[in-house]
Motif scaffolding. Structure first.
Motif, PDB file in Angstrom:
ATOM      1  N   MET A  44       0.864  -1.194   0.000  1.00 40.91           N
ATOM      2  CA  MET A  44       0.000   0.000   0.000  1.00 40.91           C
ATOM      3  C   MET A  44       0.899   1.241   0.000  1.00 40.91           C
ATOM      4  O   MET A  44       1.792   1.396   0.824  1.00 40.91           O
ATOM      5  CB  MET A  44      -0.911  -0.005   1.228  1.00 40.91           C
ATOM      6  N   ALA A  45       0.647   2.126  -0.889  1.00 41.24           N
ATOM      7  CA  ALA A  45       1.464   3.341  -0.999  1.00 41.24           C
ATOM      8  C   ALA A  45       1.183   4.253   0.174  1.00 41.24           C
ATOM      9  O   ALA A  45       0.047   4.434   0.581  1.00 41.24           O
ATOM     10  CB  ALA A  45       1.181   4.055  -2.310  1.00 41.24           C
ATOM     11  N   LEU A  46       2.226   4.849   0.703  1.00 39.04           N
ATOM     12  CA  LEU A  46       2.089   5.726   1.852  1.00 39.04           C
ATOM     13  C   LEU A  46       2.117   7.188   1.458  1.00 39.04           C
ATOM     14  O   LEU A  46       2.124   8.072   2.301  1.00 39.04           O
ATOM     15  CB  LEU A  46       3.194   5.452   2.870  1.00 39.04           C
ATOM     16  N   SER A  47       2.200   7.481   0.180  1.00 34.90           N
ATOM     17  CA  SER A  47       2.263   8.871  -0.259  1.00 34.90           C
ATOM     18  C   SER A  47       0.907   9.312  -0.772  1.00 34.90           C
ATOM     19  O   SER A  47       0.225   8.578  -1.461  1.00 34.90           O
ATOM     20  CB  SER A  47       3.302   9.032  -1.369  1.00 34.90           C
ATOM     21  N   ILE A  48       0.505  10.516  -0.404  1.00 36.51           N
ATOM     22  CA  ILE A  48      -0.776  11.076  -0.795  1.00 36.51           C
ATOM     23  C   ILE A  48      -0.510  12.353  -1.572  1.00 36.51           C
ATOM     24  O   ILE A  48       0.311  13.182  -1.179  1.00 36.51           O
ATOM     25  CB  ILE A  48      -1.641  11.400   0.441  1.00 36.51           C
ATOM     26  N   HIS A  49      -1.182  12.510  -2.684  1.00 38.39           N
ATOM     27  CA  HIS A  49      -0.976  13.681  -3.531  1.00 38.39           C
ATOM     28  C   HIS A  49      -2.115  14.660  -3.329  1.00 38.39           C
ATOM     29  O   HIS A  49      -3.278  14.307  -3.454  1.00 38.39           O
ATOM     30  CB  HIS A  49      -0.915  13.265  -5.002  1.00 38.39           C
ATOM     31  N   SER A  50      -1.799  15.905  -3.010  1.00 37.65           N
ATOM     32  CA  SER A  50      -2.792  16.971  -2.910  1.00 37.65           C
ATOM     33  C   SER A  50      -2.227  18.220  -3.548  1.00 37.65           C
ATOM     34  O   SER A  50      -1.060  18.569  -3.362  1.00 37.65           O
ATOM     35  CB  SER A  50      -3.118  17.257  -1.437  1.00 37.65           C
ATOM     36  N   LYS A  51      -3.054  18.902  -4.294  1.00 36.35           N
ATOM     37  CA  LYS A  51      -2.600  20.085  -5.008  1.00 36.35           C
ATOM     38  C   LYS A  51      -2.489  21.267  -4.051  1.00 36.35           C
ATOM     39  O   LYS A  51      -3.340  21.490  -3.229  1.00 36.35           O
ATOM     40  CB  LYS A  51      -3.576  20.412  -6.134  1.00 36.35           C
ATOM     41  N   MET A  83       1.752  26.692  -4.655  1.00 35.64           N
ATOM     42  CA  MET A  83       2.859  26.175  -5.437  1.00 35.64           C
ATOM     43  C   MET A  83       2.463  26.179  -6.896  1.00 35.64           C
ATOM     44  O   MET A  83       1.329  26.490  -7.252  1.00 35.64           O
ATOM     45  CB  MET A  83       3.216  24.762  -4.961  1.00 35.64           C
ATOM     46  N   ASP A  84       3.353  25.800  -7.733  1.00 30.93           N
ATOM     47  CA  ASP A  84       3.048  25.694  -9.155  1.00 30.93           C
ATOM     48  C   ASP A  84       1.970  24.644  -9.355  1.00 30.93           C
ATOM     49  O   ASP A  84       1.946  23.611  -8.690  1.00 30.93           O
ATOM     50  CB  ASP A  84       4.316  25.315  -9.937  1.00 30.93           C
ATOM     51  N   SER A  85       1.056  24.888 -10.294  1.00 29.48           N
ATOM     52  CA  SER A  85      -0.087  23.999 -10.474  1.00 29.48           C
ATOM     53  C   SER A  85       0.318  22.597 -10.888  1.00 29.48           C
ATOM     54  O   SER A  85      -0.443  21.661 -10.744  1.00 29.48           O
ATOM     55  CB  SER A  85      -1.055  24.586 -11.520  1.00 29.48           C
ATOM     56  N   SER A  86       1.531  22.431 -11.392  1.00 29.34           N
ATOM     57  CA  SER A  86       1.962  21.110 -11.833  1.00 29.34           C
ATOM     58  C   SER A  86       2.631  20.328 -10.717  1.00 29.34           C
ATOM     59  O   SER A  86       3.017  19.186 -10.901  1.00 29.34           O
ATOM     60  CB  SER A  86       2.931  21.232 -13.020  1.00 29.34           C
ATOM     61  N   LYS A  87       2.820  20.982  -9.540  1.00 31.28           N
ATOM     62  CA  LYS A  87       3.490  20.320  -8.433  1.00 31.28           C
ATOM     63  C   LYS A  87       2.470  19.858  -7.400  1.00 31.28           C
ATOM     64  O   LYS A  87       1.439  20.495  -7.201  1.00 31.28           O
ATOM     65  CB  LYS A  87       4.504  21.263  -7.794  1.00 31.28           C
ATOM     66  N   TYR A  88       2.801  18.774  -6.697  1.00 29.31           N
ATOM     67  CA  TYR A  88       1.923  18.186  -5.692  1.00 29.31           C
ATOM     68  C   TYR A  88       2.705  17.998  -4.399  1.00 29.31           C
ATOM     69  O   TYR A  88       3.929  17.927  -4.399  1.00 29.31           O
ATOM     70  CB  TYR A  88       1.380  16.831  -6.160  1.00 29.31           C
ATOM     71  N   VAL A  89       1.949  17.953  -3.301  1.00 31.03           N
ATOM     72  CA  VAL A  89       2.556  17.697  -1.998  1.00 31.03           C
ATOM     73  C   VAL A  89       2.713  16.195  -1.824  1.00 31.03           C
ATOM     74  O   VAL A  89       1.767  15.442  -2.014  1.00 31.03           O
ATOM     75  CB  VAL A  89       1.686  18.271  -0.863  1.00 31.03           C
ATOM     76  N   ARG A  90       3.900  15.763  -1.496  1.00 31.20           N
ATOM     77  CA  ARG A  90       4.152  14.347  -1.243  1.00 31.20           C
ATOM     78  C   ARG A  90       4.492  14.180   0.238  1.00 31.20           C
ATOM     79  O   ARG A  90       5.425  14.798   0.734  1.00 31.20           O
ATOM     80  CB  ARG A  90       5.299  13.837  -2.113  1.00 31.20           C
ATOM     81  N   TYR A  91       3.708  13.344   0.916  1.00 36.07           N
ATOM     82  CA  TYR A  91       3.894  13.143   2.340  1.00 36.07           C
ATOM     83  C   TYR A  91       4.870  12.000   2.582  1.00 36.07           C
ATOM     84  O   TYR A  91       4.845  10.968   1.906  1.00 36.07           O
ATOM     85  CB  TYR A  91       2.557  12.816   3.028  1.00 36.07           C
ATOM     86  N   THR A  92       5.710  12.161   3.586  1.00 31.33           N
ATOM     87  CA  THR A  92       6.628  11.095   3.968  1.00 31.33           C
ATOM     88  C   THR A  92       5.877  10.074   4.822  1.00 31.33           C
ATOM     89  O   THR A  92       4.799  10.374   5.385  1.00 31.33           O
ATOM     90  CB  THR A  92       7.796  11.660   4.781  1.00 31.33           C
ATOM     91  N   PRO A  93       6.410   8.850   4.930  1.00 31.73           N
ATOM     92  CA  PRO A  93       5.750   7.846   5.793  1.00 31.73           C
ATOM     93  C   PRO A  93       5.558   8.339   7.219  1.00 31.73           C
ATOM     94  O   PRO A  93       4.545   8.027   7.858  1.00 31.73           O
ATOM     95  CB  PRO A  93       6.702   6.649   5.721  1.00 31.73           C
ATOM     96  N   GLU A  94       6.534   9.099   7.769  1.00 30.12           N
ATOM     97  CA  GLU A  94       6.399   9.608   9.122  1.00 30.12           C
ATOM     98  C   GLU A  94       5.247  10.592   9.235  1.00 30.12           C
ATOM     99  O   GLU A  94       4.497  10.613  10.222  1.00 30.12           O
ATOM    100  CB  GLU A  94       7.709  10.291   9.575  1.00 30.12           C
ATOM    101  N   GLN A  95       5.092  11.440   8.213  1.00 29.60           N
ATOM    102  CA  GLN A  95       3.985  12.403   8.218  1.00 29.60           C
ATOM    103  C   GLN A  95       2.631  11.680   8.135  1.00 29.60           C
ATOM    104  O   GLN A  95       1.680  12.033   8.845  1.00 29.60           O
ATOM    105  CB  GLN A  95       4.147  13.381   7.057  1.00 29.60           C
ATOM    106  N   VAL A  96       2.569  10.664   7.251  1.00 24.96           N
ATOM    107  CA  VAL A  96       1.319   9.904   7.116  1.00 24.96           C
ATOM    108  C   VAL A  96       0.977   9.214   8.432  1.00 24.96           C
ATOM    109  O   VAL A  96      -0.189   9.191   8.877  1.00 24.96           O
ATOM    110  CB  VAL A  96       1.440   8.868   5.973  1.00 24.96           C
TER     111      VAL A  96
END
Length: 840
Positions: A1-8, A12-25
């Protein structure tokens, strides 16, 4: 199961997304477990407390929680759909098997039909004597097919002989469960589906009575077997089940020798007991089988225990076939087949012992319902209020039923003995001065005085004619003040205390009281309700104050589709502890088969008066078609009281007087709720002191036309009763209330829809006041429009909300109020019509 969540992130630039680390998740998941929807302040606090989230903006964290809740919802929905899909697949498999069985049954019937045709042709071509012989031979052929093969006597001490009986029982049971050994007829209303109880059928033209069911439950086969073997936990008529011997078999199964006692439903017949062999084994396909049959002289085997107070009944090959279901759960086939020795009971009660439908309800379907209830409680689908565990509430209902059954049967081995009569034979008094025999069951030592005492039970039996049982029990439940004596209730409640006061037999009327019903729990199909009833007393004088505190009673209402109804209750302490002592009393109504050949004359016990239906706009199945009633019912009444030895005779006199008063009250209630025969009377018979029903209907319609200039409805027939018929069956709620200047208006009449909306009966209608059903806005509008009603004779009221007698809110789109004038154009009453009403 992927631990990264993408949210716009909009910063930031519209083409970039927030990537969460496993610790943050992991940190966010911990918070989500505690609070799935944190507030803005909580999210900001989270950022301050967790440095690893400091690079995430609060809005991004808000988006993460939104996405997390969405995923959780999707997961739950996917799981639910998978469960439904598994149920549908299993039900489809079950229906295909049932279809195969029915095809076999059709082939069997076609063969039988051909054989009978051949016999008839042979009979017609021979002499009369030969034709008789042919018909006899045909009957013998049929009997030979249905007869149970008689077996030679087996050695009682030989396990091999018992195993032979067990294997024969297994074969006969499987032929009934999945074959054509019994001619099964499906019960009406038992439609298969993922949420239905299953496919239920009853026997036709076989020895004894039999019922069969197949269904799906979300429990593992071993758990199902454990529940089914514990028969006292779900079969309420089971008094005890003793396993006297357990013999393991070479194939991994077990043989058990069982002695079971059951309760009698009434006081007119002896209870039944069974001496059986139960065989548990596993088939080659992995299915688990539990089959059972009586051991008799014809089957062989050991002789069962003697039973002086019981009639030995026979269990023909019966049992349970439990197959694992793909995914999880089990597919269950149940067969119950018994011979209850019907000829040993009075003729009036024989329909109770000859009905396969009653057997299906009390045993076969009860087993399925119990397992489905436990499955839903285990999965968390059912939540009860009050913080009580489902098992505790089930124990309360079992103890109430068991206590009532013990009271009705009065077994001598429990310590019961009859008390001398006072000259009348209408009420039977039994006493039990051995409370230690009750300890560990439904009773508790705290209710018996240490210096000597016991339990006294007053019982009566009534035969009711043409009384809808469901309606009678519903009225007794909802209108306790119509039959109960508050003083006696107070005495019963005081017996739970250390020092009960004197017997309240000097004031037969008791004290005025009201009741509040507090629901505790109900079963999935609402055939059983457990509730607490709070009785609120009101004193006439200062010396009565001690008796008029609130009283609490635990009440159980049990209803089966064939109208076997129990209403049992017991006083409880306000603390309502899990081990609270319960002394059950109550009513049991069991209908007998309709007597089609009975004359349609009205007798004292016919108890016929008014036309009545249930709440909700549609009649319940249990009360449907009341106009065609030609039904007899047996009503059993039993009330228990604890007593001190020196007060025994006083308590007995009070109990006799009380039960006779209850019998008289029940007769009056029954006379008011029994349906009239439409061949002679159409619509309701009005209460004493009111004009005839047809005259009142004419006044209502004529006054509406005079005041509004319109017709209340178009009369389709000129017959004398057509007007009353249309008024009674009008879809809008029409009701009349009194016009007294010195008292609050009370309702005096309502049509069928009006009674449905108010959730009441014609008898109890006069206890309902107009201002009690209207909300505050409705009362203000009526007051403002009352002058208009007085002057012009009518007024239209806007949409609003009112309340039924049971406290349920009812909405309506519009109401009309108008004065009803009699033949002298004098004011008779005020009529209301609530249009397009519905329960909210």
């Amino acid at each position: 199961m992927a631990l990264s969540i993408h949210s716009k992130d909009k910063h930031m630039d519209s083409s970039k997304y927030v990537r969460y680390t496993p610790e943050q998740v992991e940190a966010l998941e911990r918070v989500y477990t505690e609070c799935p929807k944190p507030s803005s302040l909580r999210r900001q606090q989270l950022i301050r407390e967790c440095p690893i989230l400091s690079n995430i903006e609060p809005k991004q964290i808000k988006v993460w929680f939104q996405n997390r809740r969405c995923r959780e919802k999707q997961r739950k929905e996917a799981s639910r759909l998978q469960t439904v899909n598994r149920k549908l697949s299993a039900m489809n498999k079950l229906l295909m098997e049932e279809n195969d069985r029915l095809q076999k049954q059709v082939s069997h019937l076609v063969y039988e039909n051909g054989f009978m045709r051949q016999q008839i042709q042979t009979a017609s071509a021979t002499t009369t004597d030969n034709s008789c012989e042919s018909v006899v031979m045909s009957g013998q052929h049929q009997q030979q097919q249905n007869a149970t093969p008689q077996q030679p006597q087996r050695d009682a001490n030989n396990p091999a002989g018992l195993l032979a009986i067990a294997e024969e029982t297994l074969a006969e049971f499987l032929s009934k469960a999945t074959g054509t050994a019994v001619d099964w007829v499906q019960m009406i209303g038992m439609k298969p589906g993922p949420d239905s109880i299953g496919i239920v059928a009853v026997s036709r033209n076989c020895s004894g009575v039999a019922a069969r069911a197949c269904g799906l439950v979300s429990l593992e086969p071993t758990k199902v077997a454990e529940i089914l073997k514990d028969r006292p936990s779900w079969f309420r008529d089971c008094r005890c089940l003793d396993i006297l011997s357990v013999i393991p078999t070479g194939n991994g199964g077990t043989i058990e020798l069982i002695y079971m006692q059951t309760y009698a439903p009434t006081t007119l017949a002896a209870a039944r007991d069974f001496w059986t062999l139960r065989y548990t084994t596993t088939l080659e396909d992995g299915s688990l089988v539990i089959c059972e049959r009586s051991l008799t002289n014809s089957t062989g085997g050991p002789t069962g225990p003697p039973s002086a107070s019981f009639v030995r009944a026979e269990m023909l090959p019966s049992g349970y076939l439990i197959r694992p279901c793909e995914g999880s759960g089990s597919i269950i086939h149940i067969v119950d087949h018994v011979d209850l020795d019907v000829w040993s009971v009075p003729e009036v009660l024989r329909p109770l012992y000859e009905s396969s439908k009653i057997l299906a309800q009390k045993m076969t379907m009860a087993a399925l319902r119990h397992m489905r209830q436990i499955a839903q409680e285990t999965s968390g689908e059912i939540q009860y209020g009050g913080g009580r565990q489902p098992a505790v509430l089930r124990t309360f209902s079992q103890r109430l039923c068991r206590g009532f059954n013990d009271a009705v049967n009065g077994f001598t081995d429990d310590g019961w003995s009859l008390l001398g009569s006072d000259g009348g034979d209408d009420v039977t008094i039994a006493i039990n001065s051995s409370p230690n025999k009750f300890l560990g069951s439904q009773y508790n030592a705290s209710m018996f005085p240490t210096f000597g005492g016991g339990v006294l039970c007053a019982k009566a039996l009534m035969l009711l004619q043409n009384v809808p049982p469901a309606l009678l029990v519903r009225f007794l439940r909802e209108h306790r003040s119509e039959w109960a004596d508050y003083g006696v209730d107070a005495y019963s409640a005081a017996c739970l205390k250390a020092s009960p006061y004197a017997v309240p037999c000097a004031r037969p009327g008791g004290f005025p009281s009201s009741q509040v019903i507090l629901p505790l729990a109900h079963t999935m199909e609402h055939e059983e309700f457990l509730e607490v009833v709070r009785l609120e007393g009101h004193a006439f004088s200062p010396e009565d104050v001690a008796l008029t505190r609130d009283i609490f009673a635990l009440e159980l209402m049990k209803m089966l589709l064939v109208l076997v109804l129990n209403l049992s209750f017991a006083p409880i302490d306000e603390s309502f502890a899990d081990d609270a002592p319960l002394l059950s009393s109550g009513f049991r109504v069991i209908p007998l088969d309709p007597k089609t050949d009975a004359p349609a004359t009205t007798r004292t016990l016919d108890l016929a008066s008014t036309l009545e239906v249930g709440p909700g706009g549609t009649r319940p199945a249990s009360e449907a078609d009341t106009n065609s009633y030609n039904l007899r019912s047996v009503l059993t009444i039993a009330f228990q009281f604890s007593f001190e030895n020196h007060m025994r005779d006083n308590v007995a006199a009070m109990a006799r007087q009380y039960v006779r008063g209850v019998v008289g009250s029940v007769q009056r209630v029954a006379m008011a709720i029994a349906p009239s025969r439409l061949s002679s009377n159409v619509g309701p018979k009005t209460l004493p002191g009111s004009p005839e029903a047809l005259t009142l209907a004419q006044w209502i319609c004529r006054s509406y036309r005079i005041h509004t200039g319109g017709e209340l409805f178009r009369v389709e027939s000129q017959a004398g009763d057509a007007l009353l018929k249309q008024l009674w069956h009008h879809s809008d709620a029409i009701m009349c209330c009194s016009l007294k200047t010195n008292a609050s208006p009370v309702f005096t009449f309502a049509n069928q829809a009006g009674l449905d909306m108010l959730e009441t009966t014609l008898v109890a209608l006069q206890d309902i006041m107009l201002d009690k059903i209207l909300d505050e806005a409705g009362r203000k509008i009526l007051c403002s429009e009352f002058s208009k009603i007085t002057q012009q004779g009518y007024a239209y009221l806007p949409a609003g909300i009112c309340v039924s007698s049971m406290g349920r809110p009812v909405s309506y789109e519009q109401a009309v109020a108008w004065k009803v004038l009699n033949d002298d154009d004098s004011n008779h009453c005020l009529a209301f019509m609530f249009m397009n009403w519905s329960f909210m």
